[in-house]
Motif scaffolding. Sequence first.
Motif, PDB file in Angstrom:
ATOM      1  N   SER A   1      33.331 -18.849 -11.570  1.00 26.94           N
ATOM      2  CA  SER A   1      33.916 -17.661 -10.968  1.00 26.94           C
ATOM      3  C   SER A   1      33.866 -17.731  -9.448  1.00 26.94           C
ATOM      4  O   SER A   1      32.863 -18.135  -8.860  1.00 26.94           O
ATOM      5  CB  SER A   1      33.158 -16.431 -11.463  1.00 26.94           C
ATOM      6  OG  SER A   1      33.707 -15.266 -10.915  1.00 26.94           O
ATOM      7  N   SER A   2      34.940 -17.342  -8.803  1.00 26.61           N
ATOM      8  CA  SER A   2      35.102 -17.330  -7.345  1.00 26.61           C
ATOM      9  C   SER A   2      35.085 -18.724  -6.727  1.00 26.61           C
ATOM     10  O   SER A   2      35.022 -18.852  -5.508  1.00 26.61           O
ATOM     11  CB  SER A   2      34.026 -16.474  -6.673  1.00 26.61           C
ATOM     12  OG  SER A   2      34.086 -15.158  -7.140  1.00 26.61           O
ATOM     13  N   PHE A   3      35.104 -19.758  -7.541  1.00 23.95           N
ATOM     14  CA  PHE A   3      35.107 -21.133  -7.025  1.00 23.95           C
ATOM     15  C   PHE A   3      36.347 -21.873  -7.505  1.00 23.95           C
ATOM     16  O   PHE A   3      37.175 -22.290  -6.715  1.00 23.95           O
ATOM     17  CB  PHE A   3      33.830 -21.868  -7.437  1.00 23.95           C
ATOM     18  CG  PHE A   3      33.695 -23.230  -6.827  1.00 23.95           C
ATOM     19  CD1 PHE A   3      33.330 -23.374  -5.494  1.00 23.95           C
ATOM     20  CD2 PHE A   3      33.941 -24.364  -7.575  1.00 23.95           C
ATOM     21  CE1 PHE A   3      33.224 -24.630  -4.913  1.00 23.95           C
ATOM     22  CE2 PHE A   3      33.836 -25.624  -7.016  1.00 23.95           C
ATOM     23  CZ  PHE A   3      33.473 -25.751  -5.672  1.00 23.95           C
ATOM     24  N   GLY A   4      36.449 -22.048  -8.834  1.00 24.66           N
ATOM     25  CA  GLY A   4      37.610 -22.741  -9.364  1.00 24.66           C
ATOM     26  C   GLY A   4      37.392 -23.188 -10.797  1.00 24.66           C
ATOM     27  O   GLY A   4      36.364 -22.901 -11.410  1.00 24.66           O
ATOM     28  N   THR A   5      38.373 -23.933 -11.313  1.00 24.07           N
ATOM     29  CA  THR A   5      38.351 -24.384 -12.700  1.00 24.07           C
ATOM     30  C   THR A   5      38.517 -25.894 -12.757  1.00 24.07           C
ATOM     31  O   THR A   5      39.442 -26.449 -12.162  1.00 24.07           O
ATOM     32  CB  THR A   5      39.496 -23.715 -13.481  1.00 24.07           C
ATOM     33  OG1 THR A   5      39.366 -22.301 -13.365  1.00 24.07           O
ATOM     34  CG2 THR A   5      39.459 -24.107 -14.947  1.00 24.07           C
ATOM     35  N   PHE A   6      37.600 -26.540 -13.459  1.00 26.61           N
ATOM     36  CA  PHE A   6      37.669 -27.969 -13.718  1.00 26.61           C
ATOM     37  C   PHE A   6      38.209 -28.140 -15.137  1.00 26.61           C
ATOM     38  O   PHE A   6      37.761 -27.462 -16.059  1.00 26.61           O
ATOM     39  CB  PHE A   6      36.288 -28.626 -13.654  1.00 26.61           C
ATOM     40  CG  PHE A   6      35.644 -28.566 -12.308  1.00 26.61           C
ATOM     41  CD1 PHE A   6      35.848 -29.575 -11.378  1.00 26.61           C
ATOM     42  CD2 PHE A   6      34.811 -27.514 -11.958  1.00 26.61           C
ATOM     43  CE1 PHE A   6      35.245 -29.534 -10.135  1.00 26.61           C
ATOM     44  CE2 PHE A   6      34.202 -27.465 -10.723  1.00 26.61           C
ATOM     45  CZ  PHE A   6      34.419 -28.475  -9.801  1.00 26.61           C
ATOM     46  N   SER A   7      39.142 -29.046 -15.315  1.00 30.39           N
ATOM     47  CA  SER A   7      39.646 -29.306 -16.658  1.00 30.39           C
ATOM     48  C   SER A   7      40.039 -30.774 -16.783  1.00 30.39           C
ATOM     49  O   SER A   7      40.234 -31.464 -15.785  1.00 30.39           O
ATOM     50  CB  SER A   7      40.846 -28.403 -16.978  1.00 30.39           C
ATOM     51  OG  SER A   7      41.872 -28.615 -16.056  1.00 30.39           O
TER      52      SER A   7
END
Length: 100
Positions: A50-56
Amino acid sequence: MTVKTLTRMDLADAVHNQVGLSRNDSADLVESVLNHVSDALVRGETVKVSSFGTFSVREKAARVGRNPKTGQEVPIHPRRVLTFRPSHLMKDRVAAGNKR
């Protein structure tokens, strides 16, 4: 202008200074979090901070590439690649840092 790289030790020092854990416990905590994130990515899960980003992880199909030097066609095998999509808050924060 020199560019500083944030390391695991820097993260452990930040945990030590802000939380008050011992240096060894801080390093173990950082290592544990990074291991959990990497294990989830290896399993193909998405990791959202949250408030940082998404790794996928994204599956890329096989395709034909071209050697730019010779023009010869080269097969590119299917593979899994790691992607990161920053949150809007992170994008705004980085953009604000550019205005200095």
